[in-house]
Scaffold this motif. Sequence first.
Motif, PDB file in Angstrom:
ATOM      1  N   PRO A 103       0.811  -1.231   0.000  1.00  8.02           N
ATOM      2  CA  PRO A 103       0.000   0.000   0.000  1.00  8.02           C
ATOM      3  C   PRO A 103       0.841   1.276   0.000  1.00  8.02           C
ATOM      4  N   CYS A 104       2.007   1.253   0.658  1.00  9.52           N
ATOM      5  CA  CYS A 104       2.867   2.441   0.650  1.00  9.52           C
ATOM      6  C   CYS A 104       3.416   2.709  -0.750  1.00  9.52           C
ATOM      7  N   VAL A 105       3.698   1.658  -1.501  1.00 11.10           N
ATOM      8  CA  VAL A 105       4.134   1.841  -2.894  1.00 11.10           C
ATOM      9  C   VAL A 105       3.016   2.506  -3.702  1.00 11.10           C
ATOM     10  N   VAL A 106       1.782   2.062  -3.493  1.00 13.02           N
ATOM     11  CA  VAL A 106       0.646   2.681  -4.185  1.00 13.02           C
ATOM     12  C   VAL A 106       0.507   4.152  -3.784  1.00 13.02           C
ATOM     13  N   ILE A 107       0.660   4.432  -2.497  1.00 13.21           N
ATOM     14  CA  ILE A 107       0.593   5.829  -2.030  1.00 13.21           C
ATOM     15  C   ILE A 107       1.671   6.659  -2.728  1.00 13.21           C
ATOM     16  N   GLY A 108       2.872   6.110  -2.868  1.00 15.31           N
ATOM     17  CA  GLY A 108       3.938   6.802  -3.587  1.00 15.31           C
ATOM     18  C   GLY A 108       3.603   7.025  -5.054  1.00 15.31           C
ATOM     19  N   GLU A 109       3.031   6.016  -5.685  1.00 10.72           N
ATOM     20  CA  GLU A 109       2.633   6.140  -7.096  1.00 10.72           C
ATOM     21  C   GLU A 109       1.549   7.211  -7.263  1.00 10.72           C
ATOM     22  N   ARG A 110       0.561   7.192  -6.376  1.00  7.09           N
ATOM     23  CA  ARG A 110      -0.510   8.199  -6.452  1.00  7.09           C
ATOM     24  C   ARG A 110       0.060   9.598  -6.230  1.00  7.09           C
ATOM     25  N   ALA A 111       0.944   9.753  -5.259  1.00  3.66           N
ATOM     26  CA  ALA A 111       1.544  11.065  -4.996  1.00  3.66           C
ATOM     27  C   ALA A 111       2.288  11.568  -6.224  1.00  3.66           C
ATOM     28  N   ALA A 112       3.089  10.693  -6.841  1.00  2.00           N
ATOM     29  CA  ALA A 112       3.856  11.099  -8.023  1.00  2.00           C
ATOM     30  C   ALA A 112       2.938  11.506  -9.171  1.00  2.00           C
ATOM     31  N   GLU A 113       1.869  10.739  -9.378  1.00  2.26           N
ATOM     32  CA  GLU A 113       0.905  11.083 -10.434  1.00  2.26           C
ATOM     33  C   GLU A 113       0.331  12.476 -10.211  1.00  2.26           C
ATOM     34  N   MET A 114      -0.077  12.748  -8.968  1.00  2.00           N
ATOM     35  CA  MET A 114      -0.730  14.015  -8.662  1.00  2.00           C
ATOM     36  C   MET A 114       0.247  15.189  -8.757  1.00  2.00           C
ATOM     37  N   ILE A 115       1.481  14.977  -8.314  1.00  2.00           N
ATOM     38  CA  ILE A 115       2.493  16.037  -8.396  1.00  2.00           C
ATOM     39  C   ILE A 115       2.814  16.341  -9.860  1.00  2.00           C
TER      40      ILE A 115
END
Length: 534
Positions: free
Chosen positions: A516-528
């Motif tokens: 889940p932390c990897v997904v959180i990182g992926e979502r953050a990068a997408e949004m940034i």
Amino acid sequence: MENTEQDFAAAVRANQATLRGALKSSYDFIVCGSGSAGSVVAARLAENPEVRVLLLEAGGSDEVASVIEPAQWPLNLGTERDWGFMARPNPHLNGRSIPMNMGKVLGGGSSINVMLWARGHRADWDYFAAESGDDAWNYASVLKIYQRIEDWHGPADPARRGKGGPVYVAPAQSPKQTATLMLEAARSLGVPTFDSPNGAMMEAHGGAAINDLRIRDGKRLSVFRSYTYPRMAQPNLTVLTKALVSKLTFDNRQVTGVEVLIDGETRTFHAAREVVLSLGAVNTPKLLMQSGIGPEHELQRHGITVRQHLPGVGQNHQDHVSFGCIWEYREPQEVGAGGSEATLYWKSDAALDAPDMLHCQVEFPVPSAETAARGIPEHGWTMFAGLAHPKSRGEVLLSGAQADDPVVIHANTLSDPDDLRAARNSVEMCRDLGNASAFSSLVKRESLPGQLGPQDMDAYLRDAAVTYWHQACTAKMGRDAMSVVDSQLRVYGIDKLRIADASIMPRITTGNTMAPCVVIGERAAEMIKASHGI
């Protein structure tokens, strides 16, 4: 192949030495923490060669045997690669202070954990979406991310699994008898078994399965090694180790950068675009509060000027708690990859939205310090009876205003009486599993806890309780007064600051938290990337 790897390693060392020797005063993005989310954010942002990224890690190198060799992970606990946090004495655990280990090394927890890849239950992600008001966090959306990032080496499941992504995942190779018999025992109790603990098993009531692991060719694969390391020969990605982020810097309510302690000296780095905090569920709220963002009464108590009153910072602390049940082998058995090769998730009540039982099998005896006194076999195995969604809530507080002031963790484990009841149910199911006829050829006897009366069992549970090392939820995403970040992971009331780590979880996910932390990182990068058009 080996020469190519050695050549790349040499290029990385040379490039990073050059970058460290000529540090800039300003970068486009500063990512604080190289764990399972921060490594993803830094790597994804650095994909654009025009974007300058600084990744800061308080710990040191991951090039040590105890990180690389899967079976050696316990050797990292209590070393320089561990923050060594301790929860405060807890009356609900007979006054015990339990260790709350957390990775302090390149890769963070993914460099010292048990390497399990556990995606979380469908209901967890749908809860994230409901709390944040954003369907991009729901299970259907997150499933697409998992499919995109995985390189799955197990039974085909094209509807749920992916190939060719950066995250190599495979079932435990040649699992030992302890693991395979656990699945047989589960079936004898009416619990279905699956090819993987992810996919279909995490879309309904749960089940039992051989673990999905992050091990390739007998070596650990940390998230840092899969995401960040392949980009470290690039001139636009600077990775600084032994760099402790001590404060955020501001222009009014806009974050301008960070203060960092390097070799005993304070350096200030400016972030032209954003700062991303990926320091984990203990150090992220600590840094926020010491920078003036958090509950005003807590900040004022330590003489910290309040920049933004956010009462939820450090609150809502959640963690998976478990209770070791131990059996003695008839004969010594080999330990498989990392020692944990099978798992079981199950609902004690079918009406629950997700499994409340989280059982991890470990192929050696693991008592708590207190239960060890009851007698531990020289050769045996452990089933950790865990609570997947405990109701107890803790908090992270400050002991002072300085970076070297230790954090205060009130985990409050078993403070909610429902958790004690759930623990009894979970341990009873574990005992049924371990004492099932499937294990009769392997197991000599049950060592702990054995048949105990209600009062003695409760005393055992309070002595046996340990963490799964999954601290989370201390800067939660949501829309209520206790929320710290919005659906875009932006800190409320502060500009140019996001959080991407387990602290943003509104509730802890079902199972280990690395995936889940990897997904959180992926979502953050997408949004940034979307915000800045990069």
